[in-house]
Design a protein around this motif. Structure first.
Motif, PDB file in Angstrom:
ATOM      1  N   GLY A 168       0.796  -1.366  -0.084  1.00  0.00           N
ATOM      2  CA  GLY A 168       0.072   0.010   0.085  1.00  0.00           C
ATOM      3  C   GLY A 168       0.799   1.018   0.063  1.00  0.00           C
ATOM      4  N   VAL A 169       1.902   1.282   0.709  1.00  0.00           N
ATOM      5  CA  VAL A 169       3.003   2.381   0.643  1.00  0.00           C
ATOM      6  C   VAL A 169       3.573   2.551  -0.637  1.00  0.00           C
ATOM      7  CG1 VAL A 169       4.940   3.562   1.892  1.00  0.00           C
ATOM      8  CG2 VAL A 169       3.248   2.222   3.104  1.00  0.00           C
ATOM      9  N   GLU A 170       3.881   1.236  -1.264  1.00  0.00           N
ATOM     10  CA  GLU A 170       4.212   1.452  -2.663  1.00  0.00           C
ATOM     11  C   GLU A 170       3.503   2.104  -3.584  1.00  0.00           C
ATOM     12  OE1 GLU A 170       7.665   1.158  -3.424  1.00  0.00           O
ATOM     13  OE2 GLU A 170       8.451  -0.496  -2.297  1.00  0.00           O
ATOM     14  N   GLN A 171       2.110   1.660  -3.286  1.00  0.00           N
ATOM     15  CA  GLN A 171       1.158   2.099  -4.361  1.00  0.00           C
ATOM     16  C   GLN A 171       1.014   3.774  -4.128  1.00  0.00           C
ATOM     17  OE1 GLN A 171      -2.499   0.236  -3.442  1.00  0.00           O
ATOM     18  NE2 GLN A 171      -3.679   1.327  -5.292  1.00  0.00           N
ATOM     19  N   LEU A 176       2.195   9.453  -5.780  1.00  0.00           N
ATOM     20  CA  LEU A 176       2.639  10.925  -5.547  1.00  0.00           C
ATOM     21  C   LEU A 176       3.644  11.202  -6.365  1.00  0.00           C
ATOM     22  CD1 LEU A 176       3.088  10.135  -1.476  1.00  0.00           C
ATOM     23  CD2 LEU A 176       1.623  12.009  -2.648  1.00  0.00           C
ATOM     24  N   GLU A 177       4.330  10.372  -7.012  1.00  0.00           N
ATOM     25  CA  GLU A 177       5.394  10.495  -8.292  1.00  0.00           C
ATOM     26  C   GLU A 177       4.656  11.192  -9.368  1.00  0.00           C
ATOM     27  OE1 GLU A 177       7.412   6.880  -8.645  1.00  0.00           O
ATOM     28  OE2 GLU A 177       8.952   7.401  -7.123  1.00  0.00           O
ATOM     29  N   ARG A 205       4.932   1.088   8.202  1.00  0.00           N
ATOM     30  CA  ARG A 205       4.899   2.371   8.927  1.00  0.00           C
ATOM     31  C   ARG A 205       6.462   2.959   8.608  1.00  0.00           C
ATOM     32  NH1 ARG A 205       1.753   4.994  12.784  1.00  0.00           N
ATOM     33  NH2 ARG A 205       0.355   3.142  12.775  1.00  0.00           N
ATOM     34  N   THR A 206       7.278   1.910   9.090  1.00  0.00           N
ATOM     35  CA  THR A 206       8.628   2.408   8.814  1.00  0.00           C
ATOM     36  C   THR A 206       8.990   2.932   7.447  1.00  0.00           C
ATOM     37  OG1 THR A 206       9.437   0.979  10.423  1.00  0.00           O
ATOM     38  CG2 THR A 206      11.033   1.851   8.936  1.00  0.00           C
ATOM     39  N   LEU A 207       8.638   2.271   6.393  1.00  0.00           N
ATOM     40  CA  LEU A 207       8.713   2.755   4.952  1.00  0.00           C
ATOM     41  C   LEU A 207       8.245   3.976   4.866  1.00  0.00           C
ATOM     42  CD1 LEU A 207      10.036   2.056   2.282  1.00  0.00           C
ATOM     43  CD2 LEU A 207       7.667   1.010   1.736  1.00  0.00           C
TER      44      LEU A 207
END
Length: 234
Positions: A168-171, A176-177, A205-207
């Motif tokens: 989900g963070v990668e998505q 954003l990019e 969360r860390t990522l």
């Protein structure tokens, strides 16, 4: 999509240095430019990858690599960072390309869809002064769950999950990019990201923090008005 099964070694240089020794692996080159390296185990997550924007160049091996038996080299460079992925191919067992067409996108389950609707209705859950721009804001790689403005009129993209994982963070990072290339959205500065979920795993969360993305844990019952978290004794 290009799908290659090959005996290869992989070296990554960026925020850290990582090496995958020689082994047979699955290599995927997607239409969005991303390159992923998979093994036959380890569940669905790649062993290493490069997310877009990035570019891949196929090179001839240098003299030392040829002596080691390397037949070809893939050099993958990130478009905005100094990250590189060097994949040395020793033997290619399969190399195929497939046109997958336009993907309709992920259909969210009932809870995620309700979380999106509730958060859009109560957007100040993210902070005082937040205002909603729209839900399902379209991009070339799929819709952003919520696009809103913060108290300083800066644009904020929100990705909503029931359980927040690294994927989900990668998505959200990919969204954003793309969004930050639109001058109309960056008048007040870069588009900021919020990763919102009922449960956010520590690795995710860390990522997110490392990438400047704010994490928000959502209380589904409180958003529905069935439970006021602030009035609990315990």
């Amino acid at each position: 999509m290009r799908v290659v099964i090959a005996e290869c070694s992989v070296d990554y240089e960026g925020a850290l240095v990582a090496h995958l020794p020689l082994a047979t692996r699955l290599l995927m080159v997607k239409a969005d430019g991303s390159v992923l390296v998979h093994s036959d185990g380890g569940s669905y997550k790649p062993l290493n990858w490069m997310a877009p924007p990035c570019s891949m160049t196929e090179l001839d091996p240098d003299e030392a690599e040829r002596e080691e038996g390397v037949q070809a080299v893939w050099l993958v460079r990130h478009g905005k960072r100094e990250d590189t992925l060097r994949i040395r191919l020793y033997a290619v067992h399969s190399d195929t390309a497939h046109e997958l067409g336009v993907d309709p996108g992920l259909v969210k389950d009932g809870v995620e869809a309700q979380l999106q609707a509730l958060l859009a209705e109560h957007i100040t859950t993210l902070g005082e002064g937040y205002t909603l721009l729209r839900r399902e804001y379209p991009t070339a790689i799929g819709p952003v769950d919520i696009l809103c403005k913060d108290a300083d009129s800066g644009t904020v993209a929100v990705e909503i999950k029931r359980r927040g994982d690294i994927d989900g963070v990668e998505q959200l990072t990919r969204y954003l990019e793309l969004l930050n290339r639109d001058p109309a959205l960056t008048v007040r500065g870069p588009v900021q990201g919020v990763f919102a979920a009922q449960l956010i795993r520590p690795q995710a969360r860390t990522l997110a923090v490392d990438r400047g993305i704010r994490c928000v844990t959502l209380d589904y019952e409180a958003l529905r008005g069935m439970d006021d978290a602030e009035s609990r004794l315990f």
